[in-house]
Write an enzyme that holds these catalytic residues in place. Structure first.
Site, PDB file in Angstrom:
ATOM      1  N   GLU A 103      34.051  37.509  39.405  1.00 40.06           N
ATOM      2  CA  GLU A 103      32.757  38.095  39.022  1.00 40.06           C
ATOM      3  C   GLU A 103      32.532  39.400  39.795  1.00 40.06           C
ATOM      4  OE1 GLU A 103      28.799  38.156  40.881  1.00 40.06           O
ATOM      5  OE2 GLU A 103      29.133  36.007  40.519  1.00 40.06           O
ATOM      6  N   GLU A 176      36.590  42.788  47.897  1.00 41.38           N
ATOM      7  CA  GLU A 176      35.574  41.826  47.452  1.00 41.38           C
ATOM      8  C   GLU A 176      35.940  40.392  47.813  1.00 41.38           C
ATOM      9  OE1 GLU A 176      32.625  42.700  46.037  1.00 41.38           O
ATOM     10  OE2 GLU A 176      33.254  44.771  46.403  1.00 41.38           O
TER      11      GLU A 176
HETATM   12 ZN   LIG Z   1      28.639  36.925  45.184  1.00 42.19          ZN
END
Ligand SMILES: [Zn+2]
Length: 1034
Positions: A103, A176
Site C-alpha cells: 500500500e 517504506e
Molecule cells: Zn502505513
C-alpha cells in the site's frame, strides 16, 4: 499519512448510513433507475443489478467490466461530495505486512506519474476533503472525496495509475518497508539499525496496548488471516521480489472492486475505467474468503503484553470471551444480532456493563468487545480490561451468569425501541461525509460475498424486524442459540509482563545481529551505499509537471456564508439569554447547543472540569439512576453530550474564554423532552454517587499511556504551548498530559477521599448554576422555530428560577492576569516527559498572533510550505518518523512543529531548529505558494454537516466577516510575506521555542543540555496529590 486500520474500530454502531443535503439539477430516482436496467451495456461494462433506495434518496447500480471482470458499484445521489475508491482483495500470506508495505510503495511513483511520492504531492494540488490509502485485514483500498469535478478526474487518474502501474522500485521498498542502515547514513562508524517507514509505524502501533490486544486476539482466532499491517519481528523477513509478486498477483482489475458515489455521472466513470482495465489480460482472481478457527470446544489463549505505567499496577489484565454467531451474508440476521449485542453491552442500563464495569471487576470493555461483522462470520466478543489477577475467573463466571440471567428475565422492549429510535435519527441526521460512511459500511462485506445491495436496505429491514419483534422471545432466542452455557467459546487473555518491552528490544537486537552475521563484507558496504543513495534521492529536486493540478483560480473568492439570526429570550426580567438561530432544512430535527461561561471559576477547580462534564452524563440524579436516564435519553433524543471548551479571543491571544458546553438533538416533536433531560442533568446530577464515580474515574484513567501514544504529537505540542499563552496553559490542564496524570492520581483515592472529589464537583455545579452567563444556538427547520422559541423560554426560566442563573455575558473575555499567567517568551525551554514508548513524539511551539492579525495568514501558509517542502522529507523520509510537520493554529495563535512515532528525535529537533533559517534562504516559487493555499482551503472549504453550521462564530467568536477577511489575506499572501514572518517569528532574537518530547529519555536529554526531565509514571505522586486535595478542601 497512509493509515493502516483495524476493522473492529469501524464496525461499531447499528447503521453506517445517514442522509445528506440536496442540490439542483440531478436526475430523479425513477429516471436513474430506468437508465440502468440489468443486462444493459455501458462503456465496456454490463449492469448486473439496480436498486432504488427511496428512504435514502439514492439509486445503486452494480456493474461488471466485460473484459477484465472488475466489479463496480455506483451509488447515485444528489450530493456533490463525490467519492471514489478502488479496492483489491489482499489476503496476507504471512505476518510480514506485505499488503501494508505494498500500500505504501504503490504510492511512491507510477508509470505515468514518475515522481517520488505522487500521492503525497497530490495533497496540495487538489481540493479533496479526503484522501487516503488503507490496509484492512483482507483487502486494501484507496479512497478520496471531493466536490470539484476536475479534481475528481485528476485524483482518479493518479489513484488508478498508482495501483495498477506502480514503479515499485527496490529503493522504495527499502524506504517504506525495511532496511538496515547506519544510524547516521553519512557516518560509516555509526551502528547499523533497522529503518523503514512501515517498520517504525508498526513498532509504534504495537506499543499501543489496545492495538496489541486486538491484533494478538485476531491472530489467535483468525490464523488464516495473518497480520496485514505487519509484525515488526516478521517485517524484516520480507524480500523485494515477494513484494513484486504480491502486487502482480493481487493488484489486477479482475481482483478489483471500484466504488463511486455522488452526483457526477456514472458514464464518465465507466469510460475512464474501461480505458484502464482493457489494458489487462483477464485472469482468475484470488477471491478466496478466509475463515476463523473452527470452534467445537472451548479454547483458551493467554498472551503477554506490556504494563501501562500510568494505570494501577495491580489491575493490568485484559480478558475476553468470543462466540461465532452465523454468517454475515444474511444481512437481516446480522441486523438483529447488532440490536441484540448492543442491548447486551451498550450503555449504563445494559446487563454486561452493569455486571462487569459498574461492579468494578474491570475498568472498561476490552478493545474487541462488540459484534464484528467484517468477516464472513459474525464474531461477538465481550471482555474487560483493568482486571486484577484474582478476578480473571470471576470475569468469565460473571459473563456467563449475566447472559443466562438476561435470557431468563427477558429483554426490556423499551430499550429495543430506544435503539430503533437511535437508528432512525441517525438516518435523518445530515452529515457531510455520507459517501465515505457508505463506503466504510459496505466494503468489508462486499469482499466477503455479502451482496452490497442487501446492505443498502433500510425500510424493509426495519419493518421486518418490527414484525418479528411481535413473536414471543424473538431476540432472546438468539441468546439461547449462540451464547448460553453449553456453546463453545474462545477465551483470550493478555497478561502484563514486566519484561515485555525489554524482550522486544532484545528480539530486535538479535534479529539485527543475525542478519548482519549473514552478510559478507561486500554486502555490508552495499548497505552503506544504499543508505547514501536513498539520502541522495530524497534530496533531489524533482520536476512535478507530469502531475495534474488545480489552481488558485479554482478556489472561490467568497466564503460560503451561513445565514444566522440572533434573538434574546427573557428568563427573568433582568436575565436575557442570547440565542443564535440557523434556520435550514434539517429532516425534522432540532439541534440545541448551549455554552455556560466559566471564566470566573476559581483556578483550583479548572482541572476538575473534564471530570465534571463526564459526571453530568454518567452519575444519575438523587431520584433517577443513570441507567433509567440514559434509556430515556436514547428514546427521546439523538444523544446529549457535554464538554469543556477553551478559546483565545480572535483579537487578543492573551485573552481567553472558558465554558461548559451542552448539546443534543432530537426530532422536532421531542424538543421539550430534550430540554427537560438537559435541565435534569444540569440541575439534579448527584455528585455524591461514589458507586458511579469510582468506575467513571477508572474508565477515564484506564489506558492512559495508549491514549497518549495514539495522539502523542498533539500531547507534545499541547505541553509545549502551555507556557506561551493563558489558553495554552488551560488547554494543557484540561486536555494535556497534566490532565491525564491528574485523573490517574484521582483514580488512586480510597473511598473516603472520593467524597473530597465530590465536594469539588459540587462547587463547580453551584458555580455553573449561580454565577455564570449562558448563550444558546439552535439549528432547525422553519416550521419548528416558533415552538422551539417557547420551549427555550420555558427552559431558561426554569433554570433561572431554580438557581438564579444570570444574564448571558460571554462576550467579554478574561485576561491572562486573571490567573497570574505569564507567557514564557524570550527564552527557550525544553521538557522531556519520560514514557515507555519505543518511539518518541515531539512538539515545539512559538507564539504567533491573534486570528484577526494579518501575519496569521502568512504563518499558516508558511507552516504548510515548511511541512511539504522541508519537514516531511527531513523528519519522515530521512529521519524515519511516521510523520512530521508544522501547523499554525489560527484560533489560538500558536505555531507548532511536531513529529509522530519518531525513532530519531535528535534529528527532528535539529531540523526544527533550522527550519526558520531554511525558510528565509530557500528559493520558493509561486507554485509552492499555490500548493500551500490549495491544501489549506481543502480544510476551510470542506463540506459541513448540518449540525456544524454557524458553529465557528458561536463557539470561537469568529464571525463570517472575519473569516472573509482572512480568506482574502490567505489568498493574497506573497513570498515576501513568507520570508517576513519566518524572520520575525521563527528566527533571530525573538525566537523562543518551547519544546516537549515524550518517550524514553536518551542520555543527551539532561540538565547540562538545558533539558528538564519529567518522570511521567504515576507512582510516587499519588500521595502528594492526596495531601494537596486534603489541604485545600479544609
Ligand atoms: Zn502505513
Amino acid at each position: 499519512m497512509y493509515s493502516h486500520f483495524t476493522q473492529a474500530r469501524l464496525i461499531r454502531g447499528i447503521h453506517p448510513v445517514q442522509l445528506v443535503c440536496s442540490s439542483r439539477q440531478f436526475a430523479s430516482l425513477a429516471t436513474l433507475e430506468k437508465n440502468y436496467l440489468p443486462g444493459q451495456q455501458i462503456n465496456g461494462f454490463t449492469v448486473t443489478k439496480t436498486k432504488t433506495i427511496p428512504e435514502l434518496e439514492m439509486v445503486a447500480v452494480h456493474l461488471k467490466h466485460d473484459y477484465s471482470g472488475a466489479e463496480h458499484l455506483h451509488v447515485a445521489k444528489d450530493d456533490d461530495n463525490n467519492v471514489f475508491s478502488i479496492a483489491f482483495k489482499t489476503n496476507p500470506p504471512d505476518a510480514t505486512g506485505v499488503p501494508h508495505i505494498l500500500e505504501h510503495t504503490t504510492l511512491c511513483g507510477s508509470e505515468r506519474y514518475n515522481v517520488r511520492d505522487p500521492f503525497f504531492k497530490m495533497l496540495n494540488r487538489s481540493l479533496a476533503n479526503f484522501m487516503n490509502a488503507m490496509t484492512a485485514s483482507d483487502y486494501t483500498f484507496y479512497p478520496f472525496a471531493t466536490t470539484n469535478k476536475v479534481d475528481f478526474g485528476n485524483l482518479r487518474n493518479v489513484y488508478l495509475d498508482a495501483t495498477l502501474h506502480p514503479l515499485l522500485k527496490n529503493l522504495d521498498f527499502a524506504q517504506e518497508g525495511w532496511r538496515i542502515e547506519h544510524a547516521d547514513p553519512r557516518d560509516e562508524t555509526s551502528p547499523f539499525e533497522f529503518k523503514g517507514v512501515v517498520y517504525n509505524e508498526m513498532k509504534g502501533q504495537m506499543s499501543d496496548t489496545s492495538y496489541l490486544f486486538y491484533i494478538r486476539f485476531q491472530e489467535s482466532i483468525y490464523p488464516s488471516l495473518n497480520n496485514s499491517g505487519g509484525d515488526p519481528s516478521n517485517i524484516t523477513d520480507l524480500t523485494y521480489s515477494q513484494l513484486q509478486e504480491f502486487h502482480a498477483k493481487n493488484y489486477h482489475p479482475s481482483n478489483a472492486k471500484v466504488f463511486t458515489y455522488g452526483n457526477f455521472p456514472l458514464e464518465d466513470h465507466l469510460t475512464e475505467l474501461d480505458h484502464e482495465f482493457s489494458r489487462f489480460e483477464p485472469k482468475k482472481p484470488d477471491l478466496e474468503v478466509k475463515y476463523p478457527i473452527s470452534l467445537s470446544d472451548t479454547i483458551r489463549v493467554v498472551e503477554e503484553g506490556p504494563i501501562d505505567p500510568l494505570s494501577d499496577p495491580s489491575r493490568q489484565h485484559k480478558t475476553s470471551m468470543t462466540w461465532f454467531m452465523g454468517p454475515t451474508t444474511d444481512v437481516y440476521e446480522t441486523f438483529c444480532l447488532r440490536v441484540l449485542t448492543s442491548l447486551l453491552t451498550d450503555g449504563h442500563s445494559s446487563p454486561l456493563y452493569q455486571a462487569l464495569i459498574e461492579s468494578d471487576i474491570g475498568t472498561e470493555f476490552s478493545p474487541n468487545t462488540g459484534l464484528d461483522t467484517s468477516s464472513p462470520v459474525n464474531i461477538f466478543s465481550v471482555g474487560v480490561q483493568g482486571v486484577a489477577t484474582n478476578n480473571l475467573q470471576l470475569v468469565e463466571q460473571t459473563i456467563r451468569t449475566t447472559l443466562q440471567q438476561t435470557f431468563d428475565d427477558g429483554l426490556d422492549l423499551n430499550r429495543v425501541e430506544a435503539i430503533l429510535h437511535q437508528t432512525e435519527l441517525s438516518r435523518k441526521h445530515k452529515v457531510a461525509n455520507f459517501g465515505m460512511n457508505l463506503l466504510y459500511g459496505l466494503t468489508s462485506g462486499w469482499f466477503n460475498k455479502v451482496d452490497p445491495m442487501d446492505m443498502l436496505e433500510w425500510n424493509n429491514i426495519i419493518s421486518r424486524f418490527r414484525e418479528d419483534l411481535k413473536k414471543p422471545r424473538f431476540l432472546e432466542n438468539y441468546i439461547e442459540c449462540f451464547l448460553l452455557q453449553d456453546k463453545p467459546v474462545f477465551c483470550f487473555t493478555m497478561s502484563p509482563s514486566a519484561s515485555y518491552g525489554e524482550s522486544l528490544v532484545l528480539n530486535e537486537q538479535e534479529r539485527l545481529a543475525k542478519k548482519l552475521s549473514e552478510y559478507s563484507a561486500q554486502e555490508k558496504d552495499e548497505l552503506t551505499s544504499v543508505g547514501l543513495e536513498l539520502l541522495k534521492k530524497q534530496e533531489e529536486k524533482e520536476d512535478l509537471s507530469c502531475l495534474p493540478t488545480l489552481h488558485i483560480q479554482d478556489i472561490p473568492r467568497e466564503l460560503k456564508r451561513v445565514e444566522l439570526d440572533h434573538t434574546t429570550i427573557s428568563a427573568l426580567p433582568d436575565a436575557k439569554i442570547p440565542v443564535q438561530w440557523r434556520i435550514t432544512p434539517t429532516n425534522g430535527l432540532t439541534y440545541f447547543r448551549s455554552l455556560i461561561s466559566l471564566k470566573d471559576l476559581p483556578k483550583d477547580l479548572h482541572i476538575y472540569l473534564p471530570l465534571f462534564a463526564e459526571c453530568l452524563t454518567n452519575m444519575g440524579t438523587h431520584s433517577q439512576s443513570m441507567a433509567d436516564l440514559e434509556d430515556e435519553i436514547k428514546l427521546k433524543t439523538g444523544g446529549i453530550s457535554t464538554g469543556v471548551q477553551v478559546r483565545s479571543d480572535p483579537n487578543d491571544i492573551d485573552a481567553w474564554n472558558l465554558s461548559l458546553g451542552i448539546s443534543g438533538y432530537s426530532l422536532d416533536k421531542d424538543v421539550s423532552d430534550l430540554l427537560r433531560l438537559i435541565r435534569i442533568l444540569l440541575v439534579e446530577t448527584n455528585f455524591e454517587n461514589t458507586e458511579k464515580l469510582r468506575p467513571l474515574l477508572r474508565q477515564m484513567a484506564s489506558g492512559a499511556a495508549d491514549q497518549i501514544a495514539s495522539n502523542g504529537h498533539a500531547y507534545a505540542r499541547n505541553a509545549a504551548a502551555s507556557t506561551l499563552t493563558a489558553s495554552g496553559s488551560l488547554s494543557e490542564s484540561l486536555s494535556g498530559i497534566e490532565q491525564v496524570q491528574f485523573i490517574a492520581r484521582l483514580d488512586g483515592y480510597d473511598d473516603a477521599s472520593l467524597l473530597l472529589i465530590s465536594a469539588k464537583l459540587r462547587q463547580i455545579s453551584e458555580f455553573v448554576l449561580s454565577t455564570s452567563g449562558m448563550q444558546i444556538a439552535v439549528i432547525c427547520g422553519e416550521n419548528a422555530v416558533r415552538e422551539n422559541e417557547l420551549l427555550l423560554t420555558r427552559f431558561a426560566t426554569e433554570l433561572a428560577t431554580l438557581k438564579e442563573i444570570t444574564a448571558g455575558n460571554l462576550v467579554g473575555s478574561a485576561t491572562a492576569n486573571q490567573f497570574n499567567f505569564t507567557s514564557n517568551t524570550g527564552k527557550t525551554s525544553k521538557t522531556w516527559y519520560t514514557m515507555p514508548f519505543q518511539v518518541s513524539y515531539s512538539g515545539a511551539c512559538v507564539r504567533g498572533v491573534p486570528y484577526t492579525n494579518k501575519d496569521g495568514s502568512s504563518l499558516q501558509v508558511l507552516a504548510n510550505m515548511l511541512s511539504h517542502k522541508y519537514l516531511h522529507s527531513e523528519i519522515r523520509e530521512k529521519g524515519g518518523a511516521y510523520g512530521g510537520g508544522a501547523s499554525y493554529n489560527g484560533a489560538s495563535g500558536i505555531f507548532g512543529y511536531y513529529s509522530y512515532r519518531d525513532p530519531n528525535p535528535e534529528n527532528t529537533l535539529r531540523t526544527i531548529d533550522r527550519a526558520g533559517e531554511w525558510a528565509i534562504q530557500n528559493s520558493w516559487t509561486t507554485r509552492d505558494l499555490e500548493e500551500a493555499k490549495l491544501s489549506i482551503f481543502q480544510g476551510i472549504d470542506a463540506p459541513q454537516s448540518v449540525e456544524s453550521e454557524g458553529m465557528i462564530p458561536f463557539l470561537n467568536g469568529i464571525s463570517d466577516d472575519m473569516r472573509q477577511t482572512r480568506r482574502e489575506q490567505l489568498l493574497s499572501v506573497g513570498l515576501d510575506d513568507i520570508r517576513g514572518v519566518a524572520e520575525k517569528y521563527l528566527t533571530g532574537g525573538l525566537r523562543s521555542y518551547q519544546v516537549a518530547v515524550l518517550g524514553e529519555a536518551p542520555e543527551w536529554a539532561n540538565e547540562t543540555n538545558g533539558w528538564t526531565v519529567v518522570n511521567s509514571s504515576v507512582e510516587g505522586s499519588m500521595e502528594d496529590a492526596k495531601r494537596e486535595i486534603l489541604s485545600d478542601s479544609m
